[in-house]
Design a protein around this motif. Structure first.
Motif, PDB file in Angstrom:
ATOM      1  N   SER A   1       0.850  -1.188   0.000  1.00 45.03           N
ATOM      2  CA  SER A   1       0.000   0.000   0.000  1.00 45.03           C
ATOM      3  C   SER A   1       0.890   1.244   0.000  1.00 45.03           C
ATOM      4  O   SER A   1       2.114   1.157   0.178  1.00 45.03           O
ATOM      5  CB  SER A   1      -0.895   0.016   1.236  1.00 45.03           C
ATOM      6  OG  SER A   1      -0.091   0.160   2.408  1.00 45.03           O
ATOM      7  N   ASP A   2       0.277   2.409  -0.185  1.00 43.01           N
ATOM      8  CA  ASP A   2       1.044   3.657  -0.141  1.00 43.01           C
ATOM      9  C   ASP A   2       1.761   3.795   1.195  1.00 43.01           C
ATOM     10  O   ASP A   2       2.945   4.175   1.250  1.00 43.01           O
ATOM     11  CB  ASP A   2       0.116   4.857  -0.346  1.00 43.01           C
ATOM     12  CG  ASP A   2      -0.459   4.919  -1.744  1.00 43.01           C
ATOM     13  OD1 ASP A   2       0.097   4.255  -2.642  1.00 43.01           O
ATOM     14  OD2 ASP A   2      -1.466   5.633  -1.942  1.00 43.01           O
ATOM     15  N   LEU A   3       1.045   3.492   2.268  1.00 37.87           N
ATOM     16  CA  LEU A   3       1.640   3.648   3.593  1.00 37.87           C
ATOM     17  C   LEU A   3       2.797   2.674   3.792  1.00 37.87           C
ATOM     18  O   LEU A   3       3.852   3.052   4.306  1.00 37.87           O
ATOM     19  CB  LEU A   3       0.597   3.449   4.688  1.00 37.87           C
ATOM     20  CG  LEU A   3       1.131   3.676   6.105  1.00 37.87           C
ATOM     21  CD1 LEU A   3       1.537   5.129   6.301  1.00 37.87           C
ATOM     22  CD2 LEU A   3       0.114   3.263   7.152  1.00 37.87           C
ATOM     23  N   GLU A   4       2.629   1.441   3.388  1.00 40.60           N
ATOM     24  CA  GLU A   4       3.701   0.464   3.556  1.00 40.60           C
ATOM     25  C   GLU A   4       4.933   0.875   2.757  1.00 40.60           C
ATOM     26  O   GLU A   4       6.065   0.737   3.231  1.00 40.60           O
ATOM     27  CB  GLU A   4       3.246  -0.936   3.143  1.00 40.60           C
ATOM     28  CG  GLU A   4       4.321  -1.986   3.392  1.00 40.60           C
ATOM     29  CD  GLU A   4       3.846  -3.409   3.216  1.00 40.60           C
ATOM     30  OE1 GLU A   4       4.696  -4.325   3.322  1.00 40.60           O
ATOM     31  OE2 GLU A   4       2.648  -3.615   2.971  1.00 40.60           O
ATOM     32  N   PHE A   5       4.725   1.403   1.552  1.00 37.16           N
ATOM     33  CA  PHE A   5       5.854   1.868   0.746  1.00 37.16           C
ATOM     34  C   PHE A   5       6.630   2.954   1.490  1.00 37.16           C
ATOM     35  O   PHE A   5       7.862   2.929   1.545  1.00 37.16           O
ATOM     36  CB  PHE A   5       5.345   2.413  -0.590  1.00 37.16           C
ATOM     37  CG  PHE A   5       6.379   3.157  -1.378  1.00 37.16           C
ATOM     38  CD1 PHE A   5       7.445   2.496  -1.961  1.00 37.16           C
ATOM     39  CD2 PHE A   5       6.295   4.540  -1.526  1.00 37.16           C
ATOM     40  CE1 PHE A   5       8.414   3.196  -2.682  1.00 37.16           C
ATOM     41  CE2 PHE A   5       7.245   5.235  -2.237  1.00 37.16           C
ATOM     42  CZ  PHE A   5       8.309   4.568  -2.821  1.00 37.16           C
ATOM     43  N   GLN A   6       5.906   3.912   2.083  1.00 34.78           N
ATOM     44  CA  GLN A   6       6.582   4.975   2.813  1.00 34.78           C
ATOM     45  C   GLN A   6       7.275   4.435   4.060  1.00 34.78           C
ATOM     46  O   GLN A   6       8.412   4.826   4.371  1.00 34.78           O
ATOM     47  CB  GLN A   6       5.592   6.088   3.176  1.00 34.78           C
ATOM     48  CG  GLN A   6       5.115   6.882   1.974  1.00 34.78           C
ATOM     49  CD  GLN A   6       4.368   8.141   2.351  1.00 34.78           C
ATOM     50  OE1 GLN A   6       4.392   8.588   3.499  1.00 34.78           O
ATOM     51  NE2 GLN A   6       3.704   8.749   1.380  1.00 34.78           N
ATOM     52  N   MET A   7       6.609   3.540   4.760  1.00 35.25           N
ATOM     53  CA  MET A   7       7.215   2.986   5.971  1.00 35.25           C
ATOM     54  C   MET A   7       8.494   2.207   5.659  1.00 35.25           C
ATOM     55  O   MET A   7       9.457   2.243   6.430  1.00 35.25           O
ATOM     56  CB  MET A   7       6.216   2.077   6.687  1.00 35.25           C
ATOM     57  CG  MET A   7       5.009   2.795   7.265  1.00 35.25           C
ATOM     58  SD  MET A   7       5.408   3.883   8.651  1.00 35.25           S
ATOM     59  CE  MET A   7       5.725   2.689   9.943  1.00 35.25           C
TER      60      MET A   7
ATOM     61  N   PHE B   1      11.208  10.074   4.413  1.00 37.14           N
ATOM     62  CA  PHE B   1       9.930  10.791   4.533  1.00 37.14           C
ATOM     63  C   PHE B   1       9.913  11.580   5.835  1.00 37.14           C
ATOM     64  O   PHE B   1      10.061  11.023   6.917  1.00 37.14           O
ATOM     65  CB  PHE B   1       8.756   9.802   4.468  1.00 37.14           C
ATOM     66  CG  PHE B   1       8.577   9.198   3.104  1.00 37.14           C
ATOM     67  CD1 PHE B   1       7.719   9.793   2.174  1.00 37.14           C
ATOM     68  CD2 PHE B   1       9.277   8.062   2.733  1.00 37.14           C
ATOM     69  CE1 PHE B   1       7.567   9.248   0.912  1.00 37.14           C
ATOM     70  CE2 PHE B   1       9.132   7.511   1.466  1.00 37.14           C
ATOM     71  CZ  PHE B   1       8.272   8.110   0.549  1.00 37.14           C
ATOM     72  N   THR B   2       9.712  12.886   5.714  1.00 42.37           N
ATOM     73  CA  THR B   2       9.855  13.774   6.863  1.00 42.37           C
ATOM     74  C   THR B   2       8.876  13.443   7.974  1.00 42.37           C
ATOM     75  O   THR B   2       9.224  13.507   9.156  1.00 42.37           O
ATOM     76  CB  THR B   2       9.680  15.239   6.417  1.00 42.37           C
ATOM     77  OG1 THR B   2      10.650  15.533   5.404  1.00 42.37           O
ATOM     78  CG2 THR B   2       9.865  16.198   7.577  1.00 42.37           C
TER      79      THR B   2
ATOM     80  N   SER C   1      12.561  14.241   1.697  1.00 40.86           N
ATOM     81  CA  SER C   1      13.650  14.736   2.532  1.00 40.86           C
ATOM     82  C   SER C   1      14.665  15.509   1.694  1.00 40.86           C
ATOM     83  O   SER C   1      14.822  15.280   0.496  1.00 40.86           O
ATOM     84  CB  SER C   1      14.339  13.575   3.249  1.00 40.86           C
ATOM     85  OG  SER C   1      14.850  12.646   2.319  1.00 40.86           O
ATOM     86  N   TYR C   2      15.346  16.430   2.349  1.00 42.13           N
ATOM     87  CA  TYR C   2      16.456  17.150   1.733  1.00 42.13           C
ATOM     88  C   TYR C   2      17.688  16.232   1.724  1.00 42.13           C
ATOM     89  O   TYR C   2      17.717  15.203   2.385  1.00 42.13           O
ATOM     90  CB  TYR C   2      16.770  18.413   2.531  1.00 42.13           C
ATOM     91  CG  TYR C   2      15.885  19.607   2.249  1.00 42.13           C
ATOM     92  CD1 TYR C   2      14.716  19.511   1.484  1.00 42.13           C
ATOM     93  CD2 TYR C   2      16.220  20.861   2.757  1.00 42.13           C
ATOM     94  CE1 TYR C   2      13.929  20.626   1.231  1.00 42.13           C
ATOM     95  CE2 TYR C   2      15.439  21.976   2.512  1.00 42.13           C
ATOM     96  CZ  TYR C   2      14.294  21.861   1.752  1.00 42.13           C
ATOM     97  OH  TYR C   2      13.522  22.969   1.508  1.00 42.13           O
ATOM     98  N   ASP C   3      18.719  16.647   0.977  1.00 46.43           N
ATOM     99  CA  ASP C   3      19.964  15.883   1.037  1.00 46.43           C
ATOM    100  C   ASP C   3      21.128  16.674   1.628  1.00 46.43           C
ATOM    101  O   ASP C   3      22.219  16.150   1.778  1.00 46.43           O
ATOM    102  CB  ASP C   3      20.347  15.289  -0.327  1.00 46.43           C
ATOM    103  CG  ASP C   3      20.384  16.301  -1.452  1.00 46.43           C
ATOM    104  OD1 ASP C   3      20.647  17.487  -1.178  1.00 46.43           O
ATOM    105  OD2 ASP C   3      20.138  15.902  -2.612  1.00 46.43           O
TER     106      ASP C   3
END
Length: 288
Positions: free
Chosen positions: A77-83, A89-90, A137-139
């Motif tokens: 899912s979208d959330l799992e991808f981000q996790m 992810f900020t 996120s920034y680098d």
């Protein structure tokens, strides 16, 4: 574990927990592990004790390569991808100035005797990150912490591939300077301005993670529990303030930071949709 929170709303909640722990005489150890590193303790005792004179400037850095990325799988899912890419992810990580480089900001504060800065200015951006796994996120960041005395302390961090790495603290006083790198204890030294070594760590340090746990358990058994949170919260606030200053392009005073209402957390979390991903733009992104 550090950083204990990714925004000021979260940090204030954790600070309340720390106060509750104090009232109940409970232990609360925070994973700023370098505070438990024997060589670090010795050199900062020297620095805070005046061995290089009055501090005039501090620069810490945390320059590394890119952390891993996990390409999306169809069943996520979208959330799992981000996790599974949480450090990019900020809303989950706080960005790398908070998630990773907060260790160096904590040592900057240590060198300053844990005084609170008056205000923060920070440059930052996203020059090399690509792909959806890189989140928002920034680098790179370059923060300036200004104190009531007018002294400015500096921190820089970077996560970009194929660039030199460094994780050293450079501390300058009226009588000399310190070079502090916990990954290479034999380089933890103090020098005068003629280049002569005036102090160097000679021991073989214990594992700082083990020391951290030994002292936590010892404090519980002795009925004198450790509570790291007041000090740790200040270092985390300095990191969050650096990110907010970079994201917004604004000067962030300590008072303004303490009054921040920014809450990065979504109202609900479920294994489905995830928070939208937007890269902050200085001058357009608003301070909350």
């Amino acid at each position: 574990e550090k950083p204990v929170a990714v925004d000021m709303v979260g940090l204030k909640s954790v600070m309340e927990s720390g106060e509750e722990a104090r009232k109940r005489n409970l232990a609360l150890c925070v994973g700023f592990c370098w505070r438990y590193h024997p060589a670090m303790r010795e050199v900062f005792e020297q620095i805070n004790g005046g061995a290089i004179g009055e501090i005039t400037s501090v620069y810490t850095d945390y320059l590394t390569g890119v952390l891993g990325r996990n390409p999306r799988k169809p069943e996520w899912s979208d959330l799992e991808f981000q996790m599974r890419n949480w450090w990019h992810f900020t809303w989950i990580s706080g960005d790398h100035i908070v998630e990773q480089a907060v260790h160096s900001i904590d040592r900057l504060s240590w060198a300053m005797g844990d005084k609170l800065p008056k205000q923060i200015v920070c440059l930052g951006g996203r020059q090399a990150r690509t792909g959806p796994e890189s989140g928002n996120s920034y680098d790179h960041f370059a923060a300036v912490y200004e104190y009531e005395s007018g002294l400015r302390a500096h921190h820089g961090c970077r996560q970009i591939a194929d660039c030199p790495s460094d994780n050293t603290d450079y501390i300058y006083g009226t009588k000399g300077r310190a070079v502090v790198n916990g990954w290479a204890p034999k380089t933890i030294k103090l020098y005068d301005y003629a280049g002569k070594e005036i102090w160097g760590y000679k021991g073989e340090p214990e594992d700082m993670y083990q020391v951290e746990h030994n002292e936590l358990f010892k404090s519980i058994r002795a009925g004198k529990p450790i509570n790291d949170l007041p000090r740790a919260a200040n270092s985390v606030a300095m990191a969050i303030g650096g990110r907010m200053a970079a994201y917004t392009g604004q000067t962030v005073t300590w008072q303004k930071l303490m009054e921040s209402k920014e809450n990065l957390q979504p109202d609900t979390l479920a294994w489905g949709p995830a928070p939208s991903v937007e890269v902050a733009i200085p001058g357009k992104t608003k301070f909350i």
